[in-house]
Design a protein around this motif. Structure first.
Motif: not given
Length: 307
Positions: A142-153, A169-176, A182-188
């Motif tokens: 809890p409290g860590e920052t996580v980066l998820v690549h291909a977050a909409s797959g 805290r959730v960071l993400a990469t995706t496109s279109g 991904v934002r609707s699922l909680g990505a910050d």
């Protein structure tokens, strides 16, 4: 019964008429209601995954499915005919894209009443990869920052939700269209990798879940803080490069966690995680589903259903 099979690498999948499989003492026969495709299925069809899974032809496609138990083997005590189950078949045997599939009872878990067969079929590979990549391998806190690549797959969608629920805290990469999803699922924070360089935007990340590999993986090391972790599901990290950045890096293969499928299915059901579908097609339209999976543009899981 009908079974979707291939008869060689890089050959079209076809529907074959075959006998309903017999079952061993430790197996159950499942009447399949819904099956999910995964990148591994495309790899097996193309042949590049053969070094990991030396399949034999004809090969019945599909490892993730849900359905109803029709028969149980003499040694099976955990299930009975009529039970709704989620199954995670061994890639060497496949069989999920068939009207009936024989699988070891240990490869099945009960389908919670709150989930449909379509939702259940979407969970095994994608949900387990996300869950164990974050918790068993990534040791997220809890409290860590996580980066998820291909977050909409398929995997990324579960990972964003699991990490957010864990207090990260959730960071993400995706496109279109994946950005809003991904934002609707909680990505910050979300970066459109086609328009921005995530390595110029994100810093001080505790954990990277790499679902892409290649250049994306190599450019992820600088965004990690010293002592950070990278977990890849696609390609072995360069340990020397990781060490030079003061971070650890590992590659995971999810199948060893198959015995803990129940843990993931129960979490999805009890905590209300969303099972996001990209496409759901009937059995006869399986080629549409395969081409969609092959395109790499899916936003969520691709499902093939049977009546």
């Amino acid at each position: 019964m009908k079974s979707i099979r291939i008869h060689g690498f890089n050959t079209p999948a076809v529907i074959n008429e075959v006998s309903v499989p017999s079952i061993e003492a430790d197996q159950v026969l499942v009447r399949v209601m819904a099956s999910a495709l995964n990148p591994l299925d495309i790899g097996l069809m193309a042949g590049w995954a053969a070094r990991f899974f030396p399949i034999e032809f004809p090969y019945a496609i599909g490892c993730d499915f849900a359905g109803v138990v029709e028969r149980v083997g003499d040694a099976v005590t955990t299930f009975k005919p009529g039970n709704a189950v989620v199954a995670w078949a061994d890639p060497l045997t496949g069989g999920g894209l068939s009207e009936y599939s024989a699988v070891p009872a240990k490869s099945c878990v009960l389908l919670p009443s709150s989930l449909t067969p379509i939702e259940g079929a979407a969970i095994p590979t994608a949900g387990s990869t996300a869950w164990h990549g974050l918790f068993s391998e990534g040791h997220i806190k809890p409290g860590e920052t996580v980066l998820v690549h291909a977050a909409s797959g398929g995997v990324g969608i579960f990972a964003v939700q699991f990490a957010k629920k864990a207090g990260a805290r959730v960071l993400a990469t995706t496109s279109g269209a994946g950005i809003d999803l991904v934002r609707s699922l909680g990505a910050d924070e979300v970066v459109d990798y086609k328009k921005q360089d995530f390595a110029q935007v994100f810093r001080d990340v505790d954990l990277v879940l790499d679902l892409v590999g290649g250049e994306t993986q190599s450019r992820s090391y600088p965004v990690l803080k010293r002592g950070g972790r990278l977990v890849s599901t696609t390609s072995p990290p360069d340990v020397a490069v990781a060490s030079a950045h003061g971070v650890s890096a590992t590659m995971m293969y999810v199948k060893p966690y198959a015995s803990r499928l129940d843990e993931v299915v129960r979490a999805v059901a009890q905590d209300g995680f969303k099972v996001v579908l990209d496409t759901s097609v009937p059995f006869e339209a399986f080629n549409d589903a395969i081409e969609r999976q092959r395109s790499g543009r899916a936003r969520g899981k691709i499902i093939i259903t049977q009546s």
